[in-house]
Design an enzyme around this catalytic site. Structure first.
Site, PDB file in Angstrom:
ATOM      1  N   ALA A 129       0.516  -1.159  -0.392  1.00  0.00           N
ATOM      2  CA  ALA A 129       0.317  -0.294   0.250  1.00  0.00           C
ATOM      3  C   ALA A 129       0.944   1.213   0.304  1.00  0.00           C
ATOM      4  CB  ALA A 129      -0.942  -0.112   1.058  1.00  0.00           C
ATOM      5  N   SER A 131       0.600   4.453  -3.274  1.00  0.00           N
ATOM      6  CA  SER A 131      -0.243   5.095  -3.354  1.00  0.00           C
ATOM      7  C   SER A 131      -1.338   4.657  -2.959  1.00  0.00           C
ATOM      8  CB  SER A 131      -0.186   4.897  -4.961  1.00  0.00           C
ATOM      9  OG  SER A 131       0.970   5.554  -5.323  1.00  0.00           O
ATOM     10  N   THR A 157      10.881   7.647   6.784  1.00  0.00           N
ATOM     11  CA  THR A 157      11.815   8.261   7.019  1.00  0.00           C
ATOM     12  C   THR A 157      12.468   8.213   8.049  1.00  0.00           C
ATOM     13  OG1 THR A 157      11.415   9.484   4.617  1.00  0.00           O
ATOM     14  CG2 THR A 157      12.652  10.845   6.033  1.00  0.00           C
ATOM     15  N   GLY A 341      30.686  16.962 -18.873  1.00  0.00           N
ATOM     16  CA  GLY A 341      31.028  16.260 -18.210  1.00  0.00           C
ATOM     17  C   GLY A 341      31.103  16.175 -16.759  1.00  0.00           C
ATOM     18  N   GLU A 364       5.716  12.091  -0.142  1.00  0.00           N
ATOM     19  CA  GLU A 364       4.983  12.413  -0.198  1.00  0.00           C
ATOM     20  C   GLU A 364       3.586  12.710  -1.646  1.00  0.00           C
ATOM     21  OE1 GLU A 364       5.086  15.996   2.644  1.00  0.00           O
ATOM     22  OE2 GLU A 364       6.613  14.686   3.343  1.00  0.00           O
ATOM     23  N   THR A 366       3.165  10.445  -5.419  1.00  0.00           N
ATOM     24  CA  THR A 366       3.915  10.991  -6.730  1.00  0.00           C
ATOM     25  C   THR A 366       3.829  11.859  -7.502  1.00  0.00           C
ATOM     26  OG1 THR A 366       2.433   9.198  -7.792  1.00  0.00           O
ATOM     27  CG2 THR A 366       4.748   8.209  -6.718  1.00  0.00           C
TER      28      THR A 366
HETATM   29  N1  COS Z   1      -8.410  15.897   4.139  1.00  0.00           N
HETATM   30  C1  COS Z   1      -9.275  15.533   4.436  1.00  0.00           C
HETATM   31  N2  COS Z   1      -9.625  14.591   3.570  1.00  0.00           N
HETATM   32  C2  COS Z   1      -9.448  14.182   3.109  1.00  0.00           C
HETATM   33  C3  COS Z   1      -8.699  14.601   1.962  1.00  0.00           C
HETATM   34  C4  COS Z   1      -7.549  15.736   2.729  1.00  0.00           C
HETATM   35  N3  COS Z   1      -7.141  16.570   1.714  1.00  0.00           N
HETATM   36  N4  COS Z   1      -8.491  13.326   1.084  1.00  0.00           N
HETATM   37  C5  COS Z   1      -9.347  12.807   1.102  1.00  0.00           C
HETATM   38  N5  COS Z   1      -9.866  12.791   1.835  1.00  0.00           N
HETATM   39  C6  COS Z   1     -11.139  11.431   2.903  1.00  0.00           C
HETATM   40  C7  COS Z   1     -11.833  11.584   1.728  1.00  0.00           C
HETATM   41  O1  COS Z   1     -13.108  12.729   1.990  1.00  0.00           O
HETATM   42  C8  COS Z   1     -13.087  10.556   1.323  1.00  0.00           C
HETATM   43  O2  COS Z   1     -13.972  10.467   3.667  1.00  0.00           O
HETATM   44  P1  COS Z   1     -15.415  10.129   3.500  1.00  0.00           P
HETATM   45  O3  COS Z   1     -15.275   9.031   3.315  1.00  0.00           O
HETATM   46  O4  COS Z   1     -15.506  10.311   4.497  1.00  0.00           O
HETATM   47  O5  COS Z   1     -15.783  11.076   2.335  1.00  0.00           O
HETATM   48  C9  COS Z   1     -11.794   9.545   2.183  1.00  0.00           C
HETATM   49  O6  COS Z   1     -10.283  10.314   3.132  1.00  0.00           O
HETATM   50  C10 COS Z   1     -11.509   8.868   1.192  1.00  0.00           C
HETATM   51  O7  COS Z   1     -10.132   9.640   0.704  1.00  0.00           O
HETATM   52  P2  COS Z   1     -10.659   8.563  -0.912  1.00  0.00           P
HETATM   53  O8  COS Z   1     -12.050   8.490  -1.538  1.00  0.00           O
HETATM   54  O9  COS Z   1     -10.412  10.087  -1.934  1.00  0.00           O
HETATM   55  O10 COS Z   1      -9.541   7.979  -1.187  1.00  0.00           O
HETATM   56  P3  COS Z   1      -9.056   6.849  -2.143  1.00  0.00           P
HETATM   57  O11 COS Z   1      -8.734   5.563  -1.338  1.00  0.00           O
HETATM   58  O12 COS Z   1      -9.755   6.900  -3.450  1.00  0.00           O
HETATM   59  O13 COS Z   1      -7.445   7.693  -1.843  1.00  0.00           O
HETATM   60  C11 COS Z   1      -5.715   9.560  -2.327  1.00  0.00           C
HETATM   61  C12 COS Z   1      -7.399   8.905  -2.614  1.00  0.00           C
HETATM   62  C13 COS Z   1      -4.820   8.062  -3.917  1.00  0.00           C
HETATM   63  C14 COS Z   1      -5.463  11.168  -3.111  1.00  0.00           C
HETATM   64  C15 COS Z   1      -4.554   9.190  -1.415  1.00  0.00           C
HETATM   65  O14 COS Z   1      -4.857   7.506  -1.050  1.00  0.00           O
HETATM   66  C16 COS Z   1      -3.018   9.613  -1.293  1.00  0.00           C
HETATM   67  O15 COS Z   1      -3.459  10.724  -1.372  1.00  0.00           O
HETATM   68  N6  COS Z   1      -2.563   8.494  -2.139  1.00  0.00           N
HETATM   69  C17 COS Z   1      -0.908   8.891  -1.898  1.00  0.00           C
HETATM   70  C18 COS Z   1      -0.838   8.401  -0.242  1.00  0.00           C
HETATM   71  C19 COS Z   1       0.869   8.811  -0.427  1.00  0.00           C
HETATM   72  O16 COS Z   1       1.226  10.141  -0.774  1.00  0.00           O
HETATM   73  N7  COS Z   1       1.765   8.374  -0.119  1.00  0.00           N
HETATM   74  C20 COS Z   1       2.797   9.101   0.285  1.00  0.00           C
HETATM   75  C21 COS Z   1       3.451   8.302   1.590  1.00  0.00           C
HETATM   76  S1  COS Z   1       3.890   9.586   3.507  1.00  0.00           S
HETATM   77  S2  COS Z   1       5.392   9.403   2.679  1.00  0.00           S
END
Ligand code: COS
Length: 386
Positions: A129, A131, A157, A341, A364, A366
């Protein structure tokens, strides 16, 4: 609350001098030793860098997002390992506690984070898990006054030096997605918690990542952030919105440094009897980088100001992180090209900057995840407006 401009400018000047006079001369050493000297970490604590974002009531400086972005633009000008010493602690490691923690949780941890006694990191990513963070598999099952953790976090990190971690885990295995996730504070030394060996990386030597392994690790129930189950994914997303502006600012600083190096080299290096800076094709590269940096700087500061004003900046933070990290990749690539170079050999530092910058487009969130965040928000707003 924003500082008065004079005090803030003094702080910014002090950080700029620290970066230029103290940190830059150590860059080769840090890359070779894969470690930031302890003495430098102490100096950072004395300067208050561990307390930058922690509110004054908890012993920090409590800068605004705009001020933080300006500071990160300075810190970005040197090796990322230096910022990483405190950057995770004041950013994604502690902000979940600050945003959604109880008063007791804030009182217990934030003052120690603010003085550098407690290093905080952020554990969301897992082997299956990355993205797709909502589908994380680490479980935290309630058992009396404790939660029993099982699972593995990956590429965390600062985990090797972390005293506490904000950990996202599934408290309700019947809910597959975001709604089953809660966030916790897990302390180093908790029985059942162990760490993998630090990974060998392409760049950013001196900043360390490793696996975090939970094997029937019992965490007190009072460490559930906000004492509320099922909202941990939202906490993580809010933390990342903020972290993405911080990182965009770091990218601006990194690109700025690459441009300064390329400009100085172009003015000094002679070919065909004249400095290569006088050739228009070299000038084009310098001008493109200058323009790129200007755009990323404006975008990042705008997103930061909007966040300070209380706006939802999910879109703006994603735009800034995507644009600034991609532009930083272009800037370091052009810098290597200007050096020719010499840019490909390790001595001049631009080769290291090129490798260091590659991570910005990945962690944080991609670039592709930022695109998804931006487009989804656009579509939602459009549909809501109908
Ligand atoms: N602030 C507050 N709430 C948020 C939010 C935000 N920025 N983004 C999403 N949510 C909430 C949504 O509103 C939703 O709530 P409800 O179920 O009450 O409607 C819930 O969180 C789930 O959101 P969503 O359905 O959009 O989730 P997804 O599984 O579709 O994923 C992404 C969304 C892909 C955007 C998310 O998984 C993500 O950012 N992934 C990348 C993770 C990352 O950055 N990893 C790096 C690790 S840290 S170095």
């Amino acid at each position: 609350m924003a500082m008065d401009p004079e005090t803030f400018n003094q702080l910014l000047d002090a950080i700029r001098r620290f970066v230029t006079e103290r940190l830059m001369p150590l860059e080769h050493q840090v890359a070779n030793d894969d470690a930031v000297p302890d003495e430098v970490k102490r100096e950072m604590a004395e300067m208050g860098l561990f307390g930058l974002t922690i509110p004054e009531e908890y012993g920090g400086i409590g800068v605004t997002m705009e001020e933080e972005a300006q500071i990160c633009m300075e810190l970005g000008r040197t090796s990322p390992a230096f910022r990483s010493v405190f950057g995770t602690s004041i950013g994604i490691g502690s902000q979940g506690i600050l945003m959604d923690g109880t008063d007791e949780q804030k009182q217990k941890y934030l003052p120690k984070i603010a003085v550098g006694e407690c290093v905080a990191s952020f554990a969301l990513t897992e082997p299956d898990a990355g993205s797709d963070a909502a589908h994380l598999k680490t479980t935290a099952i309630r058992d009396g006054d404790e939660y029993v953790f099982n699972g593995t976090k990956r590429f965390i990190t600062n985990a090797p030096s972390a005293d506490i971690m904000t950990v996202m885990a599934r408290t309700n295995p019947d809910i597959d997605g975001a709604g089953g996730v809660s966030s916790f504070i897990v302390e180093r030394g908790t029985p059942g918690l162990s760490f993998g060996k630090p990974e060998k990386k392409m760049g950013q030597q001196g900043a360390h990542i490793c696996d975090v392994i939970f094997d029937d690790c019992r965490v007190p129930a009072e460490n559930l952030i906000g004492h509320k189950e099922g909202v941990g994914f939202k906490t993580a997303m809010k933390v990342l919105d903020r972290g993405r502006i911080h990182l965009a600012a770091v990218c601006v600083g990194h690109a700025q440094r690459a441009m300064e190096e390329a400009l100085a080299y172009a003015c000094e290096r002679k070919q065909f009897g004249q400095p290569i800076a006088d050739f228009q094709l070299v000038q084009a590269m310098l001008a493109d980088t200058k323009t790129d940096i200007y755009a990323a700087r404006c975008m990042t500061l705008d997103a930061a100001k909007k966040r300070d004003a209380g706006d939802n900046v999910s879109t703006e933070a994603a735009c800034a992180k995507m644009f600034a990290s991609e532009m930083c990749g272009r800037a370091v690539d052009r810098a290597v090209q200007v050096f020719g170079g010499s840019g490909y050999v390790a001595d001049h530092g631009v080769e290291r900057m090129y490798r260091d910058a590659r991570l910005y487009r990945i962690y944080e969130g991609t670039t592709q995840i930022q695109q998804i965040v931006i487009a989804r928000n656009m579509i939602r707003e459009w549909r809501d407006s109908l």
